[in-house]
Design a protein around this motif. Structure first.
Motif, PDB file in Angstrom:
ATOM      1  N   ASN A  21      73.499  -7.288 -58.300  1.00  0.00           N
ATOM      2  CA  ASN A  21      73.518  -5.967 -57.657  1.00  0.00           C
ATOM      3  C   ASN A  21      74.181  -6.003 -56.288  1.00  0.00           C
ATOM      4  O   ASN A  21      74.658  -4.991 -55.801  1.00  0.00           O
ATOM      5  N   GLN A 169      70.089  -1.257 -59.960  1.00  0.00           N
ATOM      6  CA  GLN A 169      69.770  -0.599 -58.685  1.00  0.00           C
ATOM      7  C   GLN A 169      70.774   0.520 -58.463  1.00  0.00           C
ATOM      8  O   GLN A 169      71.950   0.276 -58.176  1.00  0.00           O
ATOM      9  N   ALA A 170      70.288   1.754 -58.608  1.00  0.00           N
ATOM     10  CA  ALA A 170      71.188   2.904 -58.585  1.00  0.00           C
ATOM     11  C   ALA A 170      72.011   2.951 -57.302  1.00  0.00           C
ATOM     12  O   ALA A 170      73.204   3.251 -57.319  1.00  0.00           O
ATOM     13  N   ASN A 171      71.391   2.649 -56.168  1.00  0.00           N
ATOM     14  CA  ASN A 171      72.123   2.795 -54.906  1.00  0.00           C
ATOM     15  C   ASN A 171      73.252   1.781 -54.767  1.00  0.00           C
ATOM     16  O   ASN A 171      74.190   1.967 -54.018  1.00  0.00           O
ATOM     17  N   GLN A 172      73.147   0.667 -55.517  1.00  0.00           N
ATOM     18  CA  GLN A 172      74.184  -0.354 -55.424  1.00  0.00           C
ATOM     19  C   GLN A 172      75.396  -0.022 -56.302  1.00  0.00           C
ATOM     20  O   GLN A 172      76.454  -0.601 -56.134  1.00  0.00           O
ATOM     21  N   ILE A 174      78.056   2.220 -56.679  1.00  0.00           N
ATOM     22  CA  ILE A 174      78.666   3.316 -55.917  1.00  0.00           C
ATOM     23  C   ILE A 174      79.668   4.116 -56.742  1.00  0.00           C
ATOM     24  O   ILE A 174      80.341   4.992 -56.228  1.00  0.00           O
ATOM     25  N   GLY A 177      75.993   5.456 -59.946  1.00  0.00           N
ATOM     26  CA  GLY A 177      74.561   5.466 -59.660  1.00  0.00           C
ATOM     27  C   GLY A 177      73.716   4.797 -60.740  1.00  0.00           C
ATOM     28  O   GLY A 177      72.575   5.180 -60.975  1.00  0.00           O
TER      29      GLY A 177
ATOM     30  N   GLN B 682      77.899  -2.265 -45.250  1.00  0.00           N
ATOM     31  CA  GLN B 682      77.340  -1.270 -46.167  1.00  0.00           C
ATOM     32  C   GLN B 682      78.421  -0.315 -46.631  1.00  0.00           C
ATOM     33  O   GLN B 682      79.415  -0.107 -45.946  1.00  0.00           O
ATOM     34  N   ASP B 684      77.749   3.410 -47.666  1.00  0.00           N
ATOM     35  CA  ASP B 684      76.649   4.354 -47.811  1.00  0.00           C
ATOM     36  C   ASP B 684      75.344   3.554 -47.911  1.00  0.00           C
ATOM     37  O   ASP B 684      75.061   2.773 -47.018  1.00  0.00           O
ATOM     38  N   ASN B 685      74.606   3.678 -49.007  1.00  0.00           N
ATOM     39  CA  ASN B 685      73.350   2.939 -49.095  1.00  0.00           C
ATOM     40  C   ASN B 685      73.480   1.589 -49.796  1.00  0.00           C
ATOM     41  O   ASN B 685      72.495   0.890 -49.977  1.00  0.00           O
ATOM     42  N   ALA B 686      74.683   1.277 -50.193  1.00  0.00           N
ATOM     43  CA  ALA B 686      74.858   0.016 -50.916  1.00  0.00           C
ATOM     44  C   ALA B 686      75.166  -1.112 -49.935  1.00  0.00           C
ATOM     45  O   ALA B 686      75.872  -0.918 -48.958  1.00  0.00           O
TER      46      ALA B 686
END
Lengths: 530, 1115
Positions: A21, A169-172, A174, A177, B682, B684-686
């Motif tokens: 991730n 992991q959705a936030n990872q 990009i 999602g 980073q 954004d949040n990644a």
């Protein structure tokens, strides 16, 4: 401390501790930036979406050489991707394996599309020892073969229900999602892209593949709706995560934003089509020009926001610059690779790369650091539908080309936020008249991702673009030069690949076959684009 | 038996006791430590602190032998006396012959089989230098010094050439036994393009406290310091109280004024702009198009009475700018810089008693730089003390505390460097007009959004730092018996540094309220040593055996917070970390540790005063190498043969032959063995992690440098002629070289690997003579000569070359020597493309330059690069001379570098942007104004220069001197030039197909002269690096003691001096100091910093004439 413990690195993690991730967004990010770097950068210049009037030679005039474009960053991304895949294999993480194979295909696809033969099967093994530093170049054909095989594997790895995957992991992610179904569509859409790439060189292979993909939407779901586009949004916090022409971090009056002008080729085409996307991409000119035919010689004044000039000024200008004054009140593009682009359309600001009051800058959204439309576009529903339309003209899919063509345009308008204008637009000059329209519209729709239309141009010769007066050679380039770093370091293998390139009439004074005007395997014997 | 016993016994029965004192004949000073032996026996004693001795002699006919290093040995018969006072004469042969060698052991120079250079305190402080290394320039053979600028800058010292491809080649510095690495890694600064040199470790040393510098050049001299000594060792001994000397207070005060006098050769003939409008094209109106600065310096000609709207034009009633006269301001840079002032005040107190021997010193240095608002301050405190607990046990300590700090260190390179901004300012702008950049009610910090205001950069971009360094040791000497002693010590070197960048809004590359960043770095190194020595004298033979061990530990930590590049601050001028928006805060921390454990042994054998043999052995265990390879052993041996002791040669005082062989191992940096992944920020949040693009090699082996040297020392005519010659070779095997390029397709861009074999060869000669030596008048001359050449003999598999730097289209690389390709394999070669030419020998245009078509009617560059130079000198010479008459003395030190080249990115940018004079110098005026046959004929007549030469001369003078007409939307300007050549291609058979001649006929493509810079090429901006410098000149006067008799003052001296004055450069036009032709840059991939040699980018202070005055008083 024992000496052993002293050399345990406390600052970084070893490969055994890398969660896939953590690598996934690195690879997506690099690929996304590459797409924008090419398709909004110099390839947008080659494909005449844009032209520059400062620091323009690479953009307008293909002034490239063997130190212009290096593939090293692609291979560095591929190394990260390889680590991700290996880790995912070890941990049996099918989503990450699948996504890894998709990104591997995407990046190797770019490499072979841009350069031709390239290290593939023997690449990325430097860590196994010095004997692996110099990788042989694979034939371009076998690279496409490998890519299509990997995408087939990815399609099956990504075919389960969302709930049956671990460790997403959705936030990872990009791009999507963590939506596995969207990754699956991405995989198949890419396969479709590469099969169509092969349609002239290897028609039978391409037909078989395209038929396979288009005949079974359950087994091979595709991106057919703009909501599923493989887009990466720019963030806009810092200069590295902001749209490249933003003026938030580059406020220079000769900075990235100001150097780029709309290209006349695209502006003229969009104006002919009454295309609603023109207003999304371009600014109207600041001050329109008005010819005051009866005015005394030397008249040149701004009245009510319009600049009135006398005939003698226009004559002198046209005599020297060799282009007529463009009196368009709204949009004026810069002609292709013109000499003294800074002076175009009676501009008085003779600084290179500065604001020209009589030429269209890009739309103000491109001054922003981020925004709804500021996305890296890896592949789109519009493209998939255009490919379907093209396949229909070849009889490789059921249904008529026009339907797919219309759907493609609709998806493109949706993607650019002007879906409302679809019915008017399609009823106008943009209405389908024949196969050439498909590639013309595909070229338009590739705005900010123009590399894909360069590859289409090579295959089809559409649009029929001409080089400009200042162009390095009087034809569009076909590929990137192999970079001198690879040649210097991997000489034997690079020389072998260079020997397999086929020169064209536009080789110019390139000392070897390593020319941007040489044909890679994919174009050899196709008589395209020239 | 009883007889034998009696004899034995009798020798221990004292017939009588003799006492007395031993003093120097010359000055009557007591000589402590003189050895007094009873002739024919090994019985003896030594004189105490006061030079007093007491000895029991077996009978009154005994003969006493008084011997002392540096003095002639005397034999005196007791002859019944009970008091014998002895005056010893200095031994003329043995002048300066005691040197400090490895581990601080003092040795007679004649016994050494390797080359050691000694520089004494007076040489170091005669001319005040802020950095002790600068005092060595020109004085020591085999040493190259580079520094980045004024006080507080990093100084690079390289001994015997760059033998390591991987490191910065700095020698190991050992200050009173404390190893101090002088790594060139303190380049910092936050914000876009704001590189700042905060000085390396040696810049923290106070030259005033140094007694002696001893340079151990080869690895043979250095074999005992282990891994880090591969590049040589510099032993620094600080001042201490002289034994049995009364309390002494010394004070000295130095002030130096650095007066800038020479600047880069810039043009002030043309205003900014790309086109040289002139009244000819403007119908004689004398009012020209606006010159609002936005780039280029090829605009209208200045000082011709022309008018144009300029950046500061006043507005008329309608708000329309009024044209003002175009004038030149050629002294902009001169106006901008200021005279730098450095004052150094130093006081020390020393005293020596039976119980305690101490010296305390305090020095304060205060520097104001030549760049406005730049400074450097350094306060140093040192304490040296020793005390004898008993005859056998002595404790000593040495503590140094240094606080170096600055409110603002100027940035270098391009970006925030105020000098770059000053040079870039178009000549039509008066820099004094923007000095008050904070105009009331406005926030105009610049005169355009294209040019930085140097005043703003100097005052509002503040790069401050504060560094505390504490170093010193504590040692115990235990003399178990006269022949056996043990010394143990604990050595510490630590620093804590804070550096901050505070940038106000106004810098064009930090447009979001400026920026802020802070870094805190701590470093610690400890060394625990123990060394046991045993001395045995066996008549003609004597020997010393020693064995010891060392535990070295290093730890570095850092904590860094800054705003992301360009992201700026929430509120301007508030410089805190919490004023950085969280999403744009860059933060990181690191810790690195390293340990090396060592054992070593050494043995010195002497036969009479004739033959000396030294043998050493050491084994290291380093934490940074793989377990299996971490232990490495290295020996050395050296021999000294004093021919003059064996046979007497007329007029010869000393003839010595010496030879040495040594091997030194070396390890690598911490954490260079595995594959690691970093957090790269980073999206954004990644969180983005990625692997290193530089590949590590898990099974690295230690490096191994093997050196050999032979030498000859010859002193003649009562030492009035002194010669030393050394020839050496160093073979450096298994070098661990990071960042070796490998094909990108391997998945990695570079590899760190045991890379190959490098060989260095060199010659060091020094010649001293004393033409005049009389009571009142003395003249000494010392010359030294150094040459070194390093060649790559092998590279490991998969490695094609080693790259030192790559800038533009030029590179500096090392390839393997290869006779077949003509590659010489030298380190430091510079490669660049040449002009592409017609290669068809049958073509009438054979060898003509190829010109690009269309707008790019400029010379095309070859795809291949060829060797165009080498950055290493052919040789370096130093000359020192001292003339003294009574109490007045004049000292001069010269430094001559011959050979070598460098590339100047400064020149490249200056010409590209049009403000370098070179752009005008490279124009040739044919005196013909129209293209046509006449012009072509003129070009052909000058073909050697314009066509066949690689001279980059463009044809056509600037406006007013015969520029060709160019049409520009409505205006005709006369600033066109052209490059002679042909446009065309070669076909598959190599035949040249002409498209167009570009030789001056009609149809020739003209370009504005302002774009005439051949940007694609390195050679137009390559210069010869030869120079001669007057390193030091000083005139000093010691007040005769008769004037001081009735005062408390023992000694008073005054001197006037100057230093580092450039006398001559081979390429003198442009005005770069070739000595600064390097770039101090932090390289990528955590490899520390290396000085890139032979390339510079705005490393260009003006040339200075320093004027210094020094007063020294001793009470």
């Amino acid at each position: 401390h024992g000496l052993e413990e002293l050399n345990e690195n406390p600052n970084q993690i070893g490969s055994e501790n890398v969660d896939p991730n953590l690598l996934l967004p690195t690879v997506i990010n690099g690929a996304g930036k590459a797409v924008v770097g090419l398709g909004f950068g110099d390839i947008a210049g080659v494909m005449q979406h844009t032209q520059k009037d400062g620091w323009s030679s690479g953009h307008n005039a293909y002034d490239w050489s063997n130190d212009s474009h290096s593939w090293n960053s692609y291979y560095t991304l591929l190394t990260n991707n390889k680590n991700m895949i290996e880790k995912a294999e070890a941990d049996n993480l099918e989503f990450h394996r699948g996504a890894g194979l998709v990104m591997k295909s995407f990046l190797f696809g770019l490499i072979t599309d841009l350069w031709g033969d390239a290290p593939y099967s023997a690449a990325l093994r430097g860590n196994e020892g010095a004997e692996f530093f110099d990788a042989v170049f694979d034939d371009q054909r076998s690279i496409y073969e490998g890519i299509l095989l990997d995408l087939e594997t990815a399609n099956s790895l990504l075919s389960k229900d969302q709930g049956s995957y671990f460790s997403i992991q959705a936030n990872q992610d990009i791009l999507f999602g963590g939506d596995v179904a969207k990754w699956r569509k991405f995989a198949n859409s890419l396969a479709l892209r590469y099969y169509m790439r092969l349609s002239v060189k290897e028609p039978a292979w391409a037909e078989q593949g395209i038929r396979k993909l288009l005949s079974n939407p359950q087994l091979y779901p595709l991106i057919i709706d703009a909501a599923d586009d493989a887009n990466m949004a720019y963030v806009g916090n810092t200069s590295v995560d902001s749209w490249p022409t933003n003026t938030k971090f580059d406020a220079d009056s000769q900075g990235a934003y100001f150097r780029i002008k709309m290209g006349a080729t695209l502006v003229n085409e969009l104006q002919e089509l009454n295309d609603p996307r023109l207003g999304v991409w371009a600014n109207k000119i600041d001050i329109p020009l008005v010819l005051d035919a009866g005015a005394p010689d030397g008249t040149d004044e701004v009245i009510d926001g319009e600049r009135h000039v006398a005939q003698d000024i226009v004559d002198a200008y046209e005599d020297i610059v060799g282009f007529p004054v463009d009196y368009d009140k709204e949009y004026v593009g810069l002609p292709v690779a013109m000499t003294f682009g800074i002076a175009y359309n009676l501009s008085e600001n003779l600084n290179q790369g500065a604001l020209n009051l009589h030429v269209s800058q890009l739309n103000d959204i491109y001054k922003e650091a981020n925004g709804d439309l500021l996305q890296a576009r890896l592949i789109s529903a519009a493209e998939v539908n255009f490919i379907k339309a093209e396949a229909a003209t070849k009889g490789w899919v059921s249904g008529g080309a026009e339907g797919y063509y219309n759907e493609a345009i609709k998806q493109s308008l949706n993607a650019w936020g002007v879906g409302d204008a679809y019915s008017t637009y399609i009823a106008g000059p943009a209405a389908y008249t024949g196969p050439e329209d498909i590639l013309m519209q595909k070229w338009i729709a590739s705005w900010s991702a123009a590399a894909e239309s360069w590859f289409d141009y090579r295959r089809t010769g559409i649009p029929n673009l001409q080089a400009g007066a200042a162009s390095k050679r009087q034809a569009l380039p076909l590929r990137f030069y192999y970079h001198i770093d690879e040649i210097d370091n991997n000489k034997e293998n690079a020389d072998a690949a260079i020997g397999k390139l086929e020169t064209t009439d536009f080789k110019g004074d390139d000392a070897t076959n390593n020319s941007a005007w040489s044909k890679m395997w994919l174009l050899q014997g196709t008589n395209k684009p020239y | 038996l009883s007889f034998v016993l009696f004899l034995l016994f009798s020798s221990y029965v004292s017939a009588q006791t003799v006492t007395g004192s031993v003093t120097a004949a010359a000055d009557g000073m007591p000589l402590p430590g003189v050895t007094i032996l009873i002739k024919g026996t090994t019985n003896g004693t030594s004189a105490d602190f006061d030079g007093n001795y007491k000895i029991d002699v077996p009978d009154e006919n005994s003969i006493l032998v008084f011997s002392y290093l540096g003095f002639e040995t005397q034999e005196i018969s007791v002859a019944g006396k009970t008091t014998i006072n002895v005056l010893l004469n200095e031994d003329a042969q043995a002048l300066d012959e005691v040197v400090v060698t490895a581990l601080g052991i003092k040795r007679e120079e004649k016994s050494l089989g390797y080359s050691v250079e000694n520089v004494a305190a007076e040489e170091l402080t005669r001319v005040a230098q802020e950095n002790v290394l600068n005092s060595l320039s020109g004085k020591v053979a085999g040493v190259t010094l580079n520094n980045t600028g004024g006080a507080g800058s990093s100084v690079s010292m390289v001994i015997r050439g760059a033998i390591s491809l991987s490191s910065d080649n700095q020698p190991l510095f050992v200050v009173d036994g404390v190893p101090i690495a002088n790594t060139l890694n303190n380049i910092g600064g936050f914000g876009d393009r704001n590189p700042v040199d905060y000085g390396n470790a040696i810049s923290d040393l106070d030259p005033q406290s140094i007694e002696n510098v001893s340079i151990l050049k080869g690895p043979s001299a250095a074999a005992l310091y282990g891994s880090r000594a591969g590049n040589g060792v510099v032993l620094i001994t600080t001042k201490r109280a002289k034994d049995k000397e009364k309390m002494k207070v010394s004070f000295s005060s130095n002030t130096v004024f650095d007066v800038p006098y020479r600047f880069l050769d810039s043009q002030s003939q043309f205003a900014n702009g790309y086109f040289s409008f002139s009244p000819r094209s403007e119908g004689g109106s004398y009012i020209l198009p606006d010159v609002i600065p936005a780039g280029g310096n090829g605009g209208p000609e200045l000082d011709k009475g022309y008018y144009a709207v300029q950046w500061n034009s006043p507005l008329d009633a309608n708000g329309v700018p009024i044209p003002t006269q175009l004038r030149s301001y050629p002294d902009n840079v001169r106006e901008f810089v200021q005279t730098g002032i450095t004052t150094t005040n130093s006081i020390s107190i020393s005293n020596s008693t039976e119980a305690l021997n101490y010296r305390v010193g305090v020095t304060a240095l205060d520097n104001t730089g030549i760049i406005p608002n730049s400074d450097f301050k350094r306060n140093s405190f040192s304490l040296t003390a020793s005390s004898k607990f008993s005859d056998k046990l002595e404790a000593s300590t040495n503590v140094n505390v240094v606080h170096g700090y600055a409110d603002n260190r100027p940035a270098s390179n391009r970006g925030t460097n105020p000098l770059q901004a000053a040079y870039s300012t178009p000549a039509n702008i008066n820099l004094l007009d923007v000095k008050d950049y904070k105009l009331p009610g406005t926030d105009i910090y610049n005169f355009s959004d294209f040019y930085e205001n140097p005043w703003f950069l100097a005052n509002e971009v503040n790069n401050s730092f504060s560094r505390f360094r504490v170093y010193g040791n504590f040692a115990l000497d235990w003399k178990i018996s006269p022949s056996f002693n043990i010394r143990s010590s604990y050595n510490l070197n630590s620093f804590n540094q804070t550096q901050e960048t505070k940038m106000a809004p106004g810098y064009l590359r930090e447009t979001n309220n400026g920026t802020y960043g802070i870094a805190k770095t701590d470093g610690l190194e400890t060394n625990i040593d123990i060394l046991a020595s045993y001395t045995k004298d066996l008549g003609d033979f004597d020997m010393t055996l020693s064995a010891g061990g060392n535990l070295m530990y290093q730890k570095n930590t850092g904590l860094i917070n800054s705003a992301a590049s360009g992201a700026g601050l929430i509120v301007p001028n508030l410089f805190t970390v919490d004023n950085i928006a969280p999403a744009t805060l860059n933060y990181s921390s690191y810790t690195t540790e390293r340990g090396i454990n060592s054992v070593y042994a050494l043995a010195n054998f002497g036969y009479k005063d004739l033959l000396y043999l030294d043998v050493t052995a050491r084994n290291d265990w380093s934490s940074t190498l793989p377990v299996d390879n971490r232990s490495y052993f290295y020996p050395s041996a050296s021999l000294s043969f004093l021919v003059s002791e064996l046979i007497s040669i007329p007029k010869v005082d000393l003839l010595k032959l010496r030879a040495g062989w040594a091997r030194v191992g070396n390890d690598t940096s911490p954490y260079q063995l595995g594959a690691f992944f970093n957090n790269n920020g980073q999206w954004d949040n990644a969180v983005l992690y990625s692997g290193q693009s530089g590949l590590n090699t898990p099974n690295l082996e230690p490096e191994e440098a093997t050196s050999q040297e032979i030498g000859i020392d010859l002193n003649m005519f009562s030492n009035r002629l002194r010669f030393e010659g050394t020839y050496y070779t160093v073979e450096n095997r298994n070098q661990i070289v990071p960042n070796i390029p490998i094909p990108g397709s391997s998945g990695y861009n570079s590899v760190s690997i045991n890379a190959g074999v490098l060989e260095s060869k060199g010659l060091e000669l020094s010649l001293g003579f004393t033409p005049i030596r009389t009571e009142n008048f003395n003249w000494d001359v010392n010359l030294n000569y150094t040459t070194n050449e390093s060649t790559i003999l092998e590279l490991s598999d998969g490695v094609d070359y080693i790259e030192f730097w790559s800038e533009n289209k030029s590179v500096s690389r090392g390839y393997i020597a290869n006779a077949a390709t003509g590659e010489d394999g030298l380190v430091g070669n510079i490669y660049s493309p040449l002009i592409k030419r017609v290669t068809d020998v049958n073509s009438p245009y054979y060898n003509y330059p190829l010109i690009g078509s269309g707008e790019d009617a400029e010379w095309l560059a070859q795809e291949e690069r060829v060797k165009v130079g080498n950055y290493n000198p052919d040789f370096v010479m130093g000359l020192q001379t001292t003339l003294s008459y009574k109490n007045l003395s004049l000292n001069l030190t010269f430094d001559w570098r011959s050979g070598g080249q460098y590339m100047s990115q400064t020149s490249r940018y200056m010409v590209e942007d049009g403000y370098g004079q070179q752009i005008l110098n490279n124009l040739v005026n044919p005196g013909i104004s129209e293209p046509g046959p006449e012009l072509k004929q003129w070009v052909l007549d000058n073909a050697d220069l314009l066509i066949y030469g690689e001279n980059f001369l463009s044809i056509g003078g600037p406006p007013g001197d015969g520029g060709f007409a160019q049409d520009l939307g409505g205006s005709v300007v006369y600033d066109g030039i052209f490059n002679a050549g042909v446009v065309g291609t070669h076909d598959a058979d190599g035949n040249f197909i002409l498209e167009n001649e570009n030789l001056g006929e009609v149809g020739t493509a003209f370009l504005p002269f302002s774009v005439a810079n051949p940007w694609e090429f390195g050679t137009p901006h390559m210069f010869d690096a030869d120079y001669v410098k007057l390193r030091e000149v000083s005139l000093s006067y010691d007040l005769p003691s008769k004037y001081l008799e009735r005062t408390a003052i023992d000694n008073l001296s005054v001197s006037l001096y100057s230093r580092n004055i450039m006398l001559w450069t081979k390429d003198s036009e442009f005005g770069i100091d070739p000595e600064r032709a390097f770039q101090a840059e932090t390289s990528s991939g955590n490899r520390g910093t290396q000085f890139k040699q032979g390339i510079e980018r705005y490393n260009v202070d003006p040339w200075l004439v320093p004027i210094g005055i020094k007063i020294g008083v001793t009470f």
